[in-house]
Design a protein around this motif. Structure first.
Motif, short mmCIF file in Angstrom:
data_model
loop_
_atom_site.label_atom_id
_atom_site.label_comp_id
_atom_site.label_asym_id
_atom_site.label_seq_id
_atom_site.Cartn_x
_atom_site.Cartn_y
_atom_site.Cartn_z
N ALA A 87 0.87 -1.06 -0.14
CA ALA A 87 0.18 -0.29 0.01
C ALA A 87 0.78 1.38 -0.07
O ALA A 87 0.47 2.03 -0.78
CB ALA A 87 -0.79 0.16 1.03
N LEU B 18 -12.35 -2.42 4.92
CA LEU B 18 -11.13 -2.56 4.15
C LEU B 18 -11.30 -3.79 3.57
O LEU B 18 -11.45 -4.05 2.60
CB LEU B 18 -10.65 -2.23 4.76
CG LEU B 18 -9.47 -1.01 5.08
CD1 LEU B 18 -8.63 -0.70 5.59
CD2 LEU B 18 -10.06 0.29 3.74
N PHE B 19 -11.39 -4.89 4.17
CA PHE B 19 -10.99 -6.92 3.62
C PHE B 19 -11.07 -7.82 4.41
O PHE B 19 -11.00 -7.45 6.15
CB PHE B 19 -10.08 -7.08 3.03
CG PHE B 19 -8.66 -6.90 3.78
CD1 PHE B 19 -8.33 -7.64 4.79
CD2 PHE B 19 -8.14 -5.69 3.81
CE1 PHE B 19 -7.05 -7.98 4.99
CE2 PHE B 19 -6.66 -5.63 4.25
CZ PHE B 19 -6.26 -6.60 5.26
N ASP C 113 -7.83 3.62 0.06
CA ASP C 113 -7.75 2.95 -0.97
C ASP C 113 -6.69 1.89 -1.85
O ASP C 113 -6.87 1.06 -2.15
CB ASP C 113 -7.88 3.88 -2.39
CG ASP C 113 -9.48 4.93 -2.96
OD1 ASP C 113 -10.32 3.83 -1.70
OD2 ASP C 113 -9.57 5.53 -2.65
N ALA C 114 -5.49 2.76 -1.27
CA ALA C 114 -3.90 1.63 -1.81
C ALA C 114 -4.37 0.32 -0.89
O ALA C 114 -3.71 -0.79 -0.83
CB ALA C 114 -3.24 2.76 -0.95
N ARG D 244 -6.84 -1.01 0.46
CA ARG D 244 -7.57 -2.03 -0.23
C ARG D 244 -7.24 -2.81 -1.23
O ARG D 244 -7.30 -4.29 -1.57
CB ARG D 244 -9.32 -1.00 -0.20
CG ARG D 244 -10.66 -2.36 -0.91
CD ARG D 244 -11.87 -1.67 -1.53
NE ARG D 244 -12.09 -0.87 0.47
CZ ARG D 244 -12.43 0.23 0.83
NH1 ARG D 244 -12.17 1.37 -0.18
NH2 ARG D 244 -12.72 0.57 1.87
N ALA D 245 -6.83 -2.02 -2.28
CA ALA D 245 -6.26 -2.51 -2.94
C ALA D 245 -5.25 -3.96 -2.83
O ALA D 245 -5.00 -4.50 -3.92
CB ALA D 245 -5.77 -1.66 -4.33
N ALA D 246 -4.26 -3.07 -1.80
CA ALA D 246 -3.20 -4.40 -1.80
C ALA D 246 -3.61 -5.67 -0.96
O ALA D 246 -2.46 -6.33 -0.45
CB ALA D 246 -2.23 -3.74 -0.64
N ARG E 219 -12.62 -7.90 -0.50
CA ARG E 219 -12.39 -6.91 -0.33
C ARG E 219 -14.00 -6.13 -0.06
O ARG E 219 -14.47 -6.31 -0.69
CB ARG E 219 -11.35 -5.86 -1.67
CG ARG E 219 -10.20 -6.36 -1.96
CD ARG E 219 -9.76 -5.88 -3.28
NE ARG E 219 -8.42 -6.33 -3.57
CZ ARG E 219 -7.38 -7.45 -3.75
NH1 ARG E 219 -8.11 -8.23 -3.88
NH2 ARG E 219 -6.45 -7.53 -3.88
N ALA F 3 2.65 1.40 -3.27
CA ALA F 3 1.63 2.72 -4.37
C ALA F 3 1.02 4.13 -4.38
O ALA F 3 0.92 4.74 -4.96
CB ALA F 3 0.16 1.63 -4.17
N ARG G 245 -5.04 -11.51 -2.81
CA ARG G 245 -6.31 -11.82 -3.37
C ARG G 245 -7.82 -13.18 -2.52
O ARG G 245 -8.31 -13.34 -3.26
CB ARG G 245 -6.00 -12.99 -4.78
CG ARG G 245 -4.95 -11.62 -5.52
CD ARG G 245 -4.71 -12.36 -6.94
NE ARG G 245 -4.14 -12.16 -7.88
CZ ARG G 245 -3.51 -11.77 -8.76
NH1 ARG G 245 -3.31 -12.82 -9.45
NH2 ARG G 245 -3.42 -11.66 -9.76
#
Length: 315
Positions: free
Chosen positions: A110, A166-167, A288-289, A291-293, A300, A113, A296
């Motif tokens: 994160a 977030l996740f 946002d960073a 959540r994207a990181a 999310r 990014a 898999r």
């Protein structure tokens, strides 16, 4: 007119209980806190504190004022967030709190990014127990922090803290590989009712989760080790020291001696910030960073409203 800085002191006193604790948290002297609260009483025109020994008790008028203070302070945070948006993209220092397993896994990606997308932003990372996050946010020690909660451990609200999800992570039963349950075993926890358990301290959310999950399966765990570090927990499992419940972010260090069995439970990670500050561009970019990181395998979470949640927990 009531002074906002004094309202903040009264709010902190309602949380911390003593003038000395407020002074330590906000870098005042105790005498300065007392003087400011006395000035607030004069502004309010009524008694706010009942003093007895080292502790003080808030009067009904003070409790009413604290409730209004939460709204006032949250509105000021919204104003500051709007002003930050007017100044352009995220820039300047951003003080971030994180728990250890996120610091090892999600946070580095994160931050990378963020550096690429917002080079004027200066993230400053602090490892912080989720139990201390609410106090650190109110004291201004951090601007945003990662916190978590678990199934079986409800999170009571904290009016000074806002959160956004977030996740989610799956939970695993970690056991010595030679003793691992069969894949079709109906209750992976109940099988270990007589085994030694490795749990986090009972005051943490992780520790409470393990005990309550076992109780829901019909037994009380026989605790052998109390450890608040997932790599250490997995190392103990690997040498046959017991079994444990570990979230997905915590299983990266598991070796071949440890068998991981999914259990129908989850850990949820949230971003916590001062109420009203969620729209700050730097905080939003960090959210946002992260959540994207998220790995898999995790789920999310979309950006949605969420009631304030106090952060407490472990690694």
């Amino acid at each position: 007119m009531l002074d906002v800085r004094r309202l903040r002191l009264l709010r902190e006193l309602s949380h911390r209980g003593t003038i000395a604790a407020v002074a330590e948290a906000l870098a005042y002297t105790p005498s300065a806190v007392s003087q400011q609260l006395s000035a607030l009483e004069r502004e309010a025109g009524t008694a706010l504190l009942t003093r007895g020994g080292r502790r003080v008790t808030l009067t009904p008028a003070a409790l009413t004022l604290v409730a209004h203070s939460e709204s006032v302070l949250a509105q000021l945070e919204r104003a500051e967030a709007d002003l930050a948006a007017c100044r352009g993209g995220p820039a300047g220092p951003l003080r971030i709190g994180t728990f250890p397993s996120a610091a090892r896994t999600v946070v580095p990606a994160a931050l990378a990014a963020l550096a690429a997308a917002h080079p004027d932003l200066e993230p400053r990372l602090h490892e912080l127990d989720p139990a201390a996050v609410a106090a650190a946010l109110r004291a201004g020690e951090v601007d945003v922090a990662l916190v978590h909660d678990y199934d079986f451990v409800p999170a009571p609200p904290d009016p000074g803290v806002g959160t956004t999800p977030l996740f989610d992570e799956a939970m695993f039963l970690a056991a010595p590989h030679a003793l691992a349950p069969q894949p079709d075993e109906p209750d992976p926890l109940r099988r270990w009712h007589a085994a030694p358990w490795i749990v986090a301290p009972p005051a943490t959310r992780c520790g409470a989760m393990a005990v309550r999950a076992c109780e829901a399966a019909g037994f009380s765990p026989r605790v052998r080790h109390v450890v608040d570090d997932f790599p250490a927990v997995l190392a103990l499992v690997g040498i046959g020291g017991g079994v444990a419940l570990v979230p997905e972010l915590g299983v990266a260090t598991a070796d071949a001696a440890v068998a991981l069995t999914p259990v129908p439970m989850h850990r949820r990670t949230l971003a916590a910030f001062r109420a009203g500050a969620g729209a700050d561009p730097a905080i939003a970019a960090f959210v946002d960073a992260v959540r994207a990181a998220a790995p898999r395998g995790t789920t999310r979470r979309p950006v949605t409203g969420s009631p304030p949640t106090p952060p407490t927990g472990s690694a």
